[in-house]
Write an enzyme that holds these catalytic residues in place. Structure first.
Site, PDB file in Angstrom:
ATOM      1  N   ARG A 199       0.816  -1.222   0.000  1.00  0.00           N
ATOM      2  CA  ARG A 199       0.000   0.000   0.000  1.00  0.00           C
ATOM      3  C   ARG A 199       0.851   1.273   0.000  1.00  0.00           C
ATOM      4  O   ARG A 199       0.511   2.276   0.613  1.00  0.00           O
ATOM      5  CB  ARG A 199      -0.983  -0.002   1.178  1.00  0.00           C
TER       6      ARG A 199
ATOM      7  N   GLU B 109     -26.080  -2.470  -4.124  1.00  0.00           N
ATOM      8  CA  GLU B 109     -24.916  -2.459  -5.016  1.00  0.00           C
ATOM      9  C   GLU B 109     -24.668  -3.815  -5.672  1.00  0.00           C
ATOM     10  O   GLU B 109     -24.016  -3.903  -6.703  1.00  0.00           O
ATOM     11  CB  GLU B 109     -23.662  -2.020  -4.258  1.00  0.00           C
TER      12      GLU B 109
ATOM     13  N   GLU C 145     -30.687   5.737   4.631  1.00  0.00           N
ATOM     14  CA  GLU C 145     -29.943   6.975   4.500  1.00  0.00           C
ATOM     15  C   GLU C 145     -30.703   7.921   3.574  1.00  0.00           C
ATOM     16  O   GLU C 145     -31.154   7.502   2.519  1.00  0.00           O
ATOM     17  CB  GLU C 145     -28.573   6.663   3.901  1.00  0.00           C
TER      18      GLU C 145
ATOM     19  N   HIS D 168     -22.050  11.897   7.718  1.00  0.00           N
ATOM     20  CA  HIS D 168     -20.778  11.914   6.994  1.00  0.00           C
ATOM     21  C   HIS D 168     -20.013  13.211   7.198  1.00  0.00           C
ATOM     22  O   HIS D 168     -18.839  13.302   6.883  1.00  0.00           O
ATOM     23  CB  HIS D 168     -21.014  11.679   5.498  1.00  0.00           C
TER      24      HIS D 168
ATOM     25  N   ILE E 219     -27.894   3.924  14.523  1.00  0.00           N
ATOM     26  CA  ILE E 219     -27.752   2.831  13.564  1.00  0.00           C
ATOM     27  C   ILE E 219     -26.832   1.714  14.062  1.00  0.00           C
ATOM     28  O   ILE E 219     -26.780   0.634  13.497  1.00  0.00           O
ATOM     29  CB  ILE E 219     -27.286   3.384  12.196  1.00  0.00           C
TER      30      ILE E 219
ATOM     31  N   LYS F 247      -1.056   4.291  -1.253  1.00  0.00           N
ATOM     32  CA  LYS F 247      -1.955   4.891  -0.269  1.00  0.00           C
ATOM     33  C   LYS F 247      -1.171   5.802   0.671  1.00  0.00           C
ATOM     34  O   LYS F 247      -1.559   6.923   0.938  1.00  0.00           O
ATOM     35  CB  LYS F 247      -2.618   3.763   0.521  1.00  0.00           C
TER      36      LYS F 247
ATOM     37  N   LYS G  16     -20.753   3.898  -6.475  1.00  0.00           N
ATOM     38  CA  LYS G  16     -20.147   2.596  -6.765  1.00  0.00           C
ATOM     39  C   LYS G  16     -20.002   2.351  -8.261  1.00  0.00           C
ATOM     40  O   LYS G  16     -20.898   2.675  -9.039  1.00  0.00           O
ATOM     41  CB  LYS G  16     -20.992   1.484  -6.155  1.00  0.00           C
TER      42      LYS G  16
HETATM   43  N1  GLN Z   1     -24.505  -1.012  12.085  1.00  0.00           N
HETATM   44  C1  GLN Z   1     -23.504  -0.451  11.227  1.00  0.00           C
HETATM   45  C2  GLN Z   1     -22.931   0.806  11.873  1.00  0.00           C
HETATM   46  O1  GLN Z   1     -23.655   1.470  12.541  1.00  0.00           O
HETATM   47  C3  GLN Z   1     -24.065  -0.100   9.891  1.00  0.00           C
HETATM   48  C4  GLN Z   1     -23.015   0.450   8.976  1.00  0.00           C
HETATM   49  C5  GLN Z   1     -23.477   0.665   7.587  1.00  0.00           C
HETATM   50  O2  GLN Z   1     -24.625   0.890   7.348  1.00  0.00           O
HETATM   51  N2  GLN Z   1     -22.586   0.608   6.636  1.00  0.00           N
HETATM   52  O3  GLN Z   1     -21.776   1.135  11.641  1.00  0.00           O
HETATM   53 ZN    ZN Z   2     -25.499   2.988   6.701  1.00  0.00          ZN
END
Ligand code: GLN
Ligand code: ZN
Length: 758
Positions: free
Chosen positions: A18, A609, A669, A698, A435, A21, A114
């Site tokens: 890497r 995806e 999301e 994000h 989440i 990177k 993607k």
């Molecule tokens: N449960 C995961 C988190 O909260 C979900 C991540 C995701 O949706 N990619 O990080």
């Molecule tokens: Zn997510």
């Protein structure tokens, strides 16, 4: 006698260790100058070319490299620079280039999405007000470099105009044609200059031909390629497709190009040439070695397939190559020091795949006897691989056979279940939750590294995880959330974590592939039948639940996502492996429930995806996905609430499948497409409960209460308040504590006001 040429479509950019990177990230941190960055990456680029040459490859791709992403490189080459970034014409400088990719404090980055059905992300070209012009002939520069410095007469790789435009945004469908006409002369100039410099083979990537395009677009594409052919007649253009067979095969195969590149691993290319033939005047570039996977090819079988393909090639020339760019696989198996040797025998990364290609080309041209030593070695390797434990697990195969329709169906319909769930959970109106993951601080990551290195004991590590869970249960209670999470501190990655705990999986130490920019991922290996070995999440969930009276969600990654983000062996159909994973998760779900967990979330961020390129295959893909999800989750009692989460909101075309998952609650999301998502729910009846992310995780910015309230109010226009959950967009692991607590507090404040008003 066929002339057989070995070739490659693209080589991994990241370097064996890497290096690429690290160079990029040092440059971004200003620890490396631009010149140093260019020297370092230049060195790597030449090394990679030299290596392919030494491995015996005849046709070596040049210009497949990138400092970030090849789609962005194409935009920049054509002067497609969104107006919010500084640009005064001429060659685009690195600052502007990286600004488009990563954003600056003044301008948001271009969207990233993607690349077809892979986990590679490209930067979406923005064509609003575009004034296409050539800022530099990149393929030419790389062609000349390889020739002058290494004596390699390379094959320049260019992203084709149809794919480039179809992946772009900022224009209306009706303007496609006009835009195409603006780009075609630029492509022609690039091609003419390459011709003048003495280039012969040119690879024009058009993976979009694996998707469903309209007849009009195909007709326009034909005209474009007719012009290319007329303007640069000495070049041998390879119209290269991958990831799927060519959907409009009969039309496209007749385009006036020297060669057609097809994927013989994914899709039905062989059936197509059998049914419709292959033009007598064309070279066939056969993608025979899987470029999307890491397993050693069965060379005898591949040779037989190539012989079958050769039957249809009358031009006398066949190119043998990987099915796709090797960008999607790690560099070399040689870097793996800790893997079980039996499993290592079954692996082929980029370098090993190139060796396979060279061997196959030789065997095809000179006869099988000329590669008998290689074939024997290959056989032995595969035998050893097959002898590794867990390759085949009869028990799981039998269990899967015994699954019947009742196993994939909750015992009561949603309307009945939800009553019982409400009685049990006693949640307020507009229940709030997150989440799953909470900040993965430096401390969390460092402690995990120490534990992996044996610098701290298992008991110390377990205690550390517990301390974090405890701290965050208290924080969540204090903030006032209704359904809590344990925080996923024990996980580096939502797939790798399960990979380490299931039978049939292994993890590499250096199997990195580029995901986006400098970010690389290390997908686990599924080398055999997957089965449950031990509880994977019970300890943490149960501990978290013991600390609070509020319900704590059990947190699992779903079968479709685990499958999609792993390198899965291909001895049994993918869907079988998916169901094996589902069966293992089903046991985990059952255990969580038995241990008092009342809410279980099964994340499926990769469901979308993974959709096949060819729409005709969508239905079977989605049916399999729904089946696996339901197999994993349907075992619970009515009062146990199943949640799922998806990291996207393009739902229009898969709405029925999402509904069929039959999850009691889904969180999705929405930060990037509020308008769209709401209309879906207006147009369709969705009976179950739903949480639309009310703020964007994000960004490090802490949203205000009013902002969140505004979002909720908008969403309520489409969704009944009785079904409505309040949660952030996605997991919080990339945010720090201050950001997380600040944002969640604002969210709770907003909800309190909404509750009063409704
Ligand atoms: N449960 C995961 C988190 O909260 C979900 C991540 C995701 O949706 N990619 O990080
Ligand atoms: Zn997510």
């Amino acid at each position: 006698m066929t002339n057989v040429i070995s070739s490659n479509l693209g080589y991994p950019r990241i370097g064996e260790n890497r290096e690429w990177k690290r160079a990029l990230e040092s440059f971004w941190k200003q620890e490396m100058t631009e010149q140093e960055l260019l020297e370092k990456t230049g060195e790597l680029r030449l090394n990679n070319l030299q290596k392919q040459k030494e491995l015996g490859l005849e046709l070596i791709p040049v210009g497949d490299v990138s400092l970030y992403d090849h789609v962005l490189d194409t935009s920049v080459m054509f002067g497609v620079i969104p107006e919010r970034f500084p640009y005064n014409g001429g060659k685009v400088n690195l600052d502007t280039y990286f600004a488009i990719a990563r954003g600056t404090k003044d301008a948001v980055a271009s969207e990233m999405t993607k690349w077809f059905n892979t986990n590679y992300h490209y930067i979406v070209p923005e064509l609003e007000n575009a004034k296409p012009e050539i800022t530099e002939n990149r393929p030419l520069a790389f062609y000349k470099e390889a020739k002058e410095k290494l004596g390699i007469d390379g094959k320049p790789v260019i992203l084709g105009p149809i794919t480039f435009l179809k992946l772009s945004k900022g224009y209306e469908e009706k303007d496609f044609s006009k835009l195409l006409q603006a780009f075609v002369p630029l492509y022609i100039q690039i091609l003419k200059e390459l011709e003048a410099a003495g280039a012969t083979w040119i690879q024009i990537d058009e993976p979009i031909f694996g998707t469903n395009l309209s007849e009009e677009v195909i007709a326009e594409a034909r005209q474009v390629y007719e012009r290319f052919n007329k303007e640069a007649p000495k070049l041998k253009l390879i119209l290269q497709t991958y990831f799927e067979h060519i959907v409009h095969y009969k039309s496209i195969v007749d385009f006036p190009v020297a060669a057609i590149g097809m994927d013989f691993v994914h899709g039905d290319s062989l059936e197509l040439i059998k049914a419709h033939g292959f033009p007598e005047d064309k070279v066939l570039a056969a993608g025979i070695v899987n470029g999307r996977n890491v397993w050693v090819s069965k060379l005898e079988e591949k040779l037989t397939q190539l012989e079958a393909i050769r039957e249809y090639v009358k031009s006398g020339t066949l190119i043998v190559q990987p099915s796709a760019s090797l960008l999607h696989v790690p560099v070399t198996v040689k870097s793996e020091k800790n893997l079980d040797p039996a499993i290592k025998n079954g692996l082929a990364f980029a370098d090993e795949k190139i060796i396979e290609i060279v061997t196959l080309a030789k065997g095809l041209e000179e006869g099988k006897q000329c590669i008998s030593r290689e074939l024997k070695e290959n056989r032995q390797q595969l035998e050893q691989f097959n002898r590794s434990t867990d390759r085949i697990n009869e028990q799981v195969r039998k269990e899967l056979e015994q699954v019947d329709t009742t196993d994939t169906k909750r015992s009561q319909p949603f309307a009945e279940r939800i009553q019982k769930q409400q009685d049990q959970l006693k949640l307020p109106f507009f229940p709030t939750t997150t989440i799953g993951s909470l900040p993965q601080t430096k401390e969390v990551r460092q402690t995990r590294t120490q534990w992996r290195k044996g610098e701290i004991t298992q008991a110390q590590y377990d205690q550390f995880i517990k301390d974090n869970i405890k701290m965050w249960i208290a924080i969540q209670e204090d903030i006032g959330l209704d359904v809590l999470v344990h925080g996923e501190f024990e996980r580096t990655d939502m797939v790798e974590y399960f990979g380490e705990k299931l039978n049939g999986f292994d993890v590499t130490t250096s199997g990195w592939v580029q995901s986006y920019g400098s970010r690389c991922v290390k997908p686990p290996l599924v080398f055999g039948d997957v089965s449950f070995r031990q509880p994977m999440t019970v300890k943490e969930s149960v501990y978290a639940q013991s600390l609070t009276d509020k319900p704590v969600k059990g947190m699992l990654t779903g079968p479709v996502t685990i499958l999609n983000w792993s390198f899965v062996h291909d001895d049994v159909p993918r869907y079988t492996v998916q169901n094996q994973i589902a069966l293992a998760l089903r046991k985990e779900v059952e255990l969580l429930e038995q241990n008092g967990i009342q809410v279980i979330q099964v994340d499926e961020p990769a469901l979308r995806e993974g959709l096949p390129l060819d729409k005709e295959k969508w239905q079977s893909y989605l049916e399999a996905a729904v089946y696996a999800f339901r197999l994993a989750t349907s075992i619970v009692q009515d009062q146990t609430q199943i949640h799922t989460h998806m990291c996207y909101s393009e739902f229009n075309d898969i709405f029925d499948a999402i509904d069929a998952l039959d999850a009691d609650v889904i969180s999705i999301e929405t930060s990037r497409s509020h308008g769209e998502i709401i209309s879906i729910f207006e147009e369709n009846t969705y009976e179950k409960e739903i949480g639309l992310g009310v703020y964007d995780i994000h960004s490090p910015r802490i949203p205000s209460k009013d902002e969140i309230k505004q979002n909720i109010t908008n969403q309520l226009k489409a969704i009944s308040p009785t079904k409505f959950w309040i949660n952030p967009d996605c997991g919080l692991k990339t945010r720090n504590e201050t950001e997380t607590i600040g944002a969640l507090k604002a969210m709770i404040e907003a909800v309190k006001e909404i509750r009063k008003e409704e």
